[in-house]
Design an enzyme around this catalytic site. Structure first.
Site, PDB file in Angstrom:
ATOM      1  N   LYS A 127      -7.006   0.317  15.066  1.00 53.86           N
ATOM      2  CA  LYS A 127      -6.817  -0.299  13.747  1.00 53.86           C
ATOM      3  C   LYS A 127      -7.970  -1.230  13.415  1.00 53.86           C
ATOM      4  CE  LYS A 127      -2.345   0.964  12.990  1.00 53.86           C
ATOM      5  NZ  LYS A 127      -1.217   0.672  13.856  1.00 53.86           N
ATOM      6  N   GLU A 215      -2.511  -9.834  11.220  1.00 53.40           N
ATOM      7  CA  GLU A 215      -2.738  -9.481   9.826  1.00 53.40           C
ATOM      8  C   GLU A 215      -1.771 -10.287   8.978  1.00 53.40           C
ATOM      9  OE1 GLU A 215      -3.724  -5.096   8.875  1.00 53.40           O
ATOM     10  OE2 GLU A 215      -1.662  -5.391   8.214  1.00 53.40           O
ATOM     11  N   HIS A 250       9.941  -1.757   9.951  1.00 51.58           N
ATOM     12  CA  HIS A 250       8.733  -0.937   9.855  1.00 51.58           C
ATOM     13  C   HIS A 250       8.945   0.520  10.217  1.00 51.58           C
ATOM     14  CE1 HIS A 250       6.581  -4.598   9.037  1.00 51.58           C
ATOM     15  NE2 HIS A 250       7.187  -5.126  10.072  1.00 51.58           N
ATOM     16  N   ARG A 307      -2.945  12.944  11.546  1.00 47.27           N
ATOM     17  CA  ARG A 307      -2.027  13.982  12.024  1.00 47.27           C
ATOM     18  C   ARG A 307      -1.075  14.305  10.891  1.00 47.27           C
ATOM     19  NH1 ARG A 307       2.369  10.720  11.927  1.00 47.27           N
ATOM     20  NH2 ARG A 307       2.033   8.586  12.581  1.00 47.27           N
TER      21      ARG A 307
END
Lengths: 517, 165
Positions: A127, A215, A250, A307
């Protein structure tokens, strides 16, 4: 022998090993067979009678009791491909699908890899490097701190100062993460250590890498993702958005396409950013650029999934493009053959993820025997399922059993169709989230198309409470069933028990090209 | 024979008569109070798990099957789990004990015997299906016993921690 459609392809193949299990293995194996190719499944001991093994032309056993010994064992899978004569490998999602070293090993073994280059997986899979690449390419990213916190001792100081710079509430994310694993929200400094340890442990267990980063947590945002398709000749298009804002911790719960929050202009802008992101890593194949859309209409790059995505069917339903078929074509080196202008939106599609979990007990995974499994069917209803009646649901694997997808001419009709499909879905023997899904679908915030990613986590669970029938009627049914000898039926676990209704009778594409009025 | 519905504390018993495959419910007793219920009739459809339920408000299908010792019922989009219990029998929940909600592995034990905990305080972390779940104290009190260590595998229903007042 190569099928007709592959004629003239630079890297043709006649067989595909599907390195996965569950519903996605079933989905991909069906597409492989439909494409005229030989399908090869792999399976570990608990899966020896699984649906994906039953439907594949061939199946190779993977020994070992843990995932790292079988489904996550790249050596064993490449060996299985060689021993079965597989000329290509499709990884599905999860497991090895985003392991750059696996993609590299597959190519080095002379096997066609159905996916992007190892370099693209590497850049987007980390990331931190993905964020940097997006910043260079002019794709907007969420404010945050790229400082990597490697697993191990003496990290709390660096973590605390990164957290202080970014500000609370914040999100700790596994650098190698995905699917909500290894991701934790931290509301206040005193919870930082506990949440960090949980995130690092989960990331380490799920991805073999406990590195996390910090973040800012954007509140009131929607999760919008853009499907992209790119061939090996430099053609790259997007196939519009999916709205996956209905999430719990999430984990996506219900997804839909198109989004109620995306105008034509915004769709064009987000689509162009997604194509830019894909091109920044010379992307090849099907991929998804995840974006967060803030309430003021700004959007930010979240991550790119290199993917096939769990929720890919809703895009297939509204665009009429079979993404797995396209993945196979692209892997063989065939040109994309779809122009951006020809991609349209036909109607509305919704997907609900059927999980073995108990909403009343904090969504804990449930286990048991699927004694009755009668999925809904009918026009505009698609079931992508990895299980069938009689199957055991254990703690060995992810608790997602199946995906129920509906397609209708507009959003309201799609919601009605999903409501009906969910209420006629009979799954007994394992507690599922079907009732919860229906109540979430019918919640005024969802029907009005206004939910954000924090909706489920911030709404009291009572708001999704079912309308229970009179308990006296329920016990009357049980007592009557006992009197009528329903517990005496000999073949409780037989999958043929329910005749034509059971299991996997629905081909995922039987309603795909259906023209809706 | 008494009946319990999962997540409800009531105990039920049912008076019924059966004639030619059709069951008529005459009354249902809830915690000792009997309710007349003349309007319910239930019969089997085909040879599978489907039954027909006839009440004042009309006739509806339902699905019912005994799976691993419990009766599972699907009626109008909702699922119910019903247990048969011996008359005067004990309920399965042990008082004050915190049982494992699922089979899994103990990742972390956060409390010791004799320690006082407040409501909502994390006691243990269990991992199952690749996700972590925290076991939290349902009430404030003293930890009487901690029955498992880090790394132990636990079965569903195993008593993990016993809490006193």
């Amino acid at each position: 022998m190569f099928p007709e459609w592959m004629k003239g392809a630079p890297t043709p193949f006649s067989s595909v090993l599907v390195a996965n299990r569950g519903e996605i293995a079933v989905r991909v194996i069906k597409a492989v067979k439909e494409a005229g190719l030989r399908s090869i499944a792999v399976y570990s001991d608990p899966d020896s009678n699984a649906l994906h093994v039953e439907i594949a032309d061939d199946a190779v056993h993977l020994p070992g009791n843990s995932l790292t010994e079988n489904y996550l064992n790249s050596e064993a899978i490449i060996l299985a491909a060689k021993s079965s004569g597989a000329q290509a490998i499709h990884p599905g999602y999860g497991f090895l699908s985003e392991r750059a070293d696996f993609a590299r090993d597959v190519a080095n073994a002379g096997i066609v890899w159905v996916g992007p280059s190892p370099e693209a997986i590497e850049t987007m899979g980390d990331k931190i490097s993905a964020r940097s690449r997006m910043i260079e390419s002019g794709v907007p990213v969420i404010p945050g701190d790229e400082i990597a916190i490697p697993e191990g001792s003496d990290h709390m100081g660096a973590l605390a100062s990164a957290a202080a710079r970014v500000g609370y509430p914040l999100l700790l994310k596994a650098s190698a993460g995905g699917g909500g694993k290894g991701m934790r929200v931290v509301h206040e400094p005193k919870m930082l250590r506990t949440e960090y340890e949980a995130a690092a442990r989960e990331a380490s267990a799920a991805f073999g890498d406990g590195t996390v980063y910090v973040e800012r947590l954007l509140t009131g945002a929607r999760h919008i993702e853009i499907q992209v398709l790119a061939d090996k000749h430099g053609n790259c298009i997007h196939l519009n958005e999916r709205d996956c804002s209905l999430q719990r911790r999430h984990q996506k719960v219900i997804e839909e396409a198109p989004s109620t929050a995306v105008s034509n202009d915004l769709r064009k802008a987000m689509g162009e950013s997604a194509v830019l992101a894909a091109k920044a890593v010379d992307y090849v194949g099907a991929g998804t650029v995840e974006l967060l859309l803030s309430p003021n209409g700004q959007y930010f790059f979240l991550e790119m999934n290199t993917r096939l995505q769990v929720e890919h069917p809703v895009t297939e339903m509204i665009t009429g493009v079979d993404l797995v078929q396209k993945q196979l074509e692209i892997a063989s080196g065939i040109k994309l053959g779809i122009s951006q202008d020809s991609v349209g939106i036909n109607g509305h599609s919704i997907e609900a993820r059927i999980y073995a979990e108990d909403a009343k007990k904090g969504f804990l995974p449930s286990v048991g025997t699927l004694g009755v499994w009668i999925p809904p069917s009918g026009p505009g209803i698609r079931m992508d399922s990895g299980v069938r009646q009689g199957d055991q649901v254990t703690v060995d694997f992810d608790p997602m059993l199946a995906k129920l997808i509906v397609h209708a001419s507009d959003r309201e009709s799609a919601i009605r169709r999903m409501d009906n499909a969910l209420s006629s879905f009979v799954a007994l023997g394992v507690t599922t989230n079907i009732g919860f899904l229906r109540n979430a679908l019918l919640h005024p915030s969802f029907t009005s198309g206004s939910i954000t990613t924090d909706f489920l986590d911030s709404t009291p669970i009572e708001e999704f409470d079912p309308n229970y029938s009179n308990p006296k009627i329920i016990v009357s049914i049980a007592a009557s069933a006992k009197r009528l000898g329903l517990d005496k039926s000999a073949n409780i676990l037989s999958s043929s028990d329910e005749g034509d209704h059971s299991g996997h009778s629905g081909d995922p594409f039987k309603t795909l090209s259906r023209r809706l009025p | 024979m008494e009946w319990e519905i999962a997540d409800l504390e009531d105990k039920f018993s049912v008076d019924l008569t059966e004639r030619e495959g059709k069951v008529t419910i005459s009354s249902v007793t809830v915690n000792g109070n009997t309710h007349e219920f003349p309007e319910i009739r239930i019969s089997k459809i085909g040879k599978n798990s489907t039954i027909s339920l006839e009440t004042e408000s009309g006739t509806r299908p339902a699905h019912v099957k005994k799976i691993e010792g419990k009766w599972w019922i699907h009626l109008e989009g909702e699922v119910y789990v019903v247990n048969e219990v011996e008359k005067g029998g004990k309920t399965s929940e042990s008082a004050g004990g915190l049982s494992a909600p699922m089979p899994g592995t103990i990742l972390e034990v956060m409390v010791k015997e004799g320690q006082r905990v407040r409501e909502g305080q994390p006691l243990m972390t269990i991992e199952a299906m690749k996700m972590e779940h925290r076991i939290v104290a349902p009430k404030s009190g003293e930890v009487i016993s901690v029955n498992f260590n880090q790394g132990d595998r636990v079965d569903m229903g195993a008593t993990l921690v016993e809490l006193g007042d």
